[in-house]
Design a protein around this motif. Structure first.
Motif, PDB file in Angstrom:
ATOM      1  N   ASN A 128     -46.966 -43.108  -7.467  1.00  9.77           N
ATOM      2  CA  ASN A 128     -47.981 -43.979  -6.852  1.00  9.77           C
ATOM      3  C   ASN A 128     -49.114 -43.197  -6.203  1.00  9.77           C
ATOM      4  O   ASN A 128     -50.218 -43.711  -6.048  1.00  9.77           O
ATOM      5  N   ASN A 129     -48.830 -41.959  -5.790  1.00  7.79           N
ATOM      6  CA  ASN A 129     -49.822 -41.165  -5.072  1.00  7.79           C
ATOM      7  C   ASN A 129     -50.616 -40.210  -5.965  1.00  7.79           C
ATOM      8  O   ASN A 129     -51.369 -39.385  -5.450  1.00  7.79           O
ATOM      9  N   ASN A 130     -50.433 -40.294  -7.283  1.00  4.42           N
ATOM     10  CA  ASN A 130     -51.209 -39.424  -8.180  1.00  4.42           C
ATOM     11  C   ASN A 130     -52.701 -39.667  -7.992  1.00  4.42           C
ATOM     12  O   ASN A 130     -53.132 -40.797  -7.764  1.00  4.42           O
ATOM     13  N   SER A 131     -53.470 -38.614  -8.129  1.00  6.58           N
ATOM     14  CA  SER A 131     -54.922 -38.726  -8.020  1.00  6.58           C
ATOM     15  C   SER A 131     -55.585 -38.918  -9.375  1.00  6.58           C
ATOM     16  O   SER A 131     -56.775 -39.202  -9.450  1.00  6.58           O
ATOM     17  N   GLY A 132     -54.803 -38.757 -10.451  1.00  6.73           N
ATOM     18  CA  GLY A 132     -55.350 -38.882 -11.794  1.00  6.73           C
ATOM     19  C   GLY A 132     -54.414 -39.668 -12.690  1.00  6.73           C
ATOM     20  O   GLY A 132     -53.508 -40.354 -12.221  1.00  6.73           O
ATOM     21  N   VAL A 133     -54.646 -39.531 -13.994  1.00  5.88           N
ATOM     22  CA  VAL A 133     -53.879 -40.244 -15.003  1.00  5.88           C
ATOM     23  C   VAL A 133     -52.982 -39.246 -15.728  1.00  5.88           C
ATOM     24  O   VAL A 133     -53.404 -38.129 -16.020  1.00  5.88           O
ATOM     25  N   VAL A 134     -51.745 -39.646 -16.015  1.00  7.34           N
ATOM     26  CA  VAL A 134     -50.839 -38.844 -16.833  1.00  7.34           C
ATOM     27  C   VAL A 134     -50.794 -39.485 -18.215  1.00  7.34           C
ATOM     28  O   VAL A 134     -50.654 -40.700 -18.335  1.00  7.34           O
ATOM     29  N   TYR A 135     -50.959 -38.667 -19.254  1.00  2.45           N
ATOM     30  CA  TYR A 135     -50.924 -39.152 -20.629  1.00  2.45           C
ATOM     31  C   TYR A 135     -49.625 -38.701 -21.278  1.00  2.45           C
ATOM     32  O   TYR A 135     -49.238 -37.545 -21.154  1.00  2.45           O
ATOM     33  N   VAL A 136     -48.964 -39.629 -21.979  1.00  2.00           N
ATOM     34  CA  VAL A 136     -47.687 -39.378 -22.640  1.00  2.00           C
ATOM     35  C   VAL A 136     -47.938 -39.312 -24.141  1.00  2.00           C
ATOM     36  O   VAL A 136     -48.542 -40.223 -24.713  1.00  2.00           O
ATOM     37  N   GLY A 137     -47.462 -38.223 -24.766  1.00  2.28           N
ATOM     38  CA  GLY A 137     -47.671 -38.066 -26.194  1.00  2.28           C
ATOM     39  C   GLY A 137     -46.448 -37.548 -26.917  1.00  2.28           C
ATOM     40  O   GLY A 137     -45.402 -37.312 -26.316  1.00  2.28           O
ATOM     41  N   LYS A 138     -46.615 -37.325 -28.231  1.00  3.26           N
ATOM     42  CA  LYS A 138     -45.483 -36.930 -29.072  1.00  3.26           C
ATOM     43  C   LYS A 138     -45.469 -35.459 -29.454  1.00  3.26           C
ATOM     44  O   LYS A 138     -44.534 -35.002 -30.091  1.00  3.26           O
ATOM     45  N   ASN A 139     -46.505 -34.710 -29.075  1.00  5.17           N
ATOM     46  CA  ASN A 139     -46.505 -33.277 -29.370  1.00  5.17           C
ATOM     47  C   ASN A 139     -47.476 -32.559 -28.436  1.00  5.17           C
ATOM     48  O   ASN A 139     -48.148 -33.183 -27.621  1.00  5.17           O
ATOM     49  N   SER A 140     -47.565 -31.247 -28.591  1.00 10.56           N
ATOM     50  CA  SER A 140     -48.385 -30.430 -27.688  1.00 10.56           C
ATOM     51  C   SER A 140     -49.879 -30.643 -27.881  1.00 10.56           C
ATOM     52  O   SER A 140     -50.679 -30.131 -27.100  1.00 10.56           O
ATOM     53  N   SER A 141     -50.265 -31.408 -28.880  1.00 10.10           N
ATOM     54  CA  SER A 141     -51.686 -31.702 -29.116  1.00 10.10           C
ATOM     55  C   SER A 141     -52.193 -32.879 -28.299  1.00 10.10           C
ATOM     56  O   SER A 141     -53.359 -33.246 -28.402  1.00 10.10           O
TER      57      SER A 141
END
Length: 85
Positions: free
Chosen positions: A26-39
Motif C-alpha cells: 500500500n505504501n509503494n511510491s510507484g507501480v510494480v509490473y508483473v511479467g513472464k520473463n526478464s524482458s
C-alpha cells in the motif's frame, strides 16, 4: 525490494499447484509490473510492459513455478507480498 531492473519473484525453482497471488504494498511510491520473463518493462513499451500493480493492487497468476514470474518497478524500493499454493 523491487527496483527498475527486472528480477524473478524467486530465483529458486519452487513448484506450486494453484498459482500465486501477488500484492503491491500500500505504501509503494510507484507501480510494480508483473511479467513472464526478464524482458518485462515498466510502462515503456506496450509489447513488453508487464501487468501493472498500483499500490494496494493484487493479481492471481496461474503458474506452475514461482521462478517463472518476473517483476520490475517504475521506481526503486517497491515492495510486494505473495502467497502461493
Amino acid at each position: 525490494s523491487i527496483g527498475t531492473t527486472a528480477v524473478q519473484l524467486t530465483a529458486t525453482s519452487t513448484k506450486i499447484q494453484r498459482g500465486v497471488i501477488i500484492k503491491a504494498d500500500n505504501n509503494n511510491s510507484g507501480v510494480v509490473y508483473v511479467g513472464k520473463n526478464s524482458s518485462v518493462t515498466a510502462g515503456t513499451a506496450d509489447s513488453t510492459d508487464g501487468f501493472p500493480l498500483y499500490p494496494g493492487d493484487s493479481v492471481k497468476v496461474d503458474v506452475g513455478n514461482l521462478n517463472l514470474i518476473w517483476l520490475i518497478g517504475s521506481a526503486a524500493g517497491q515492495k510486494i507480498f505473495y502467497i502461493a499454493d
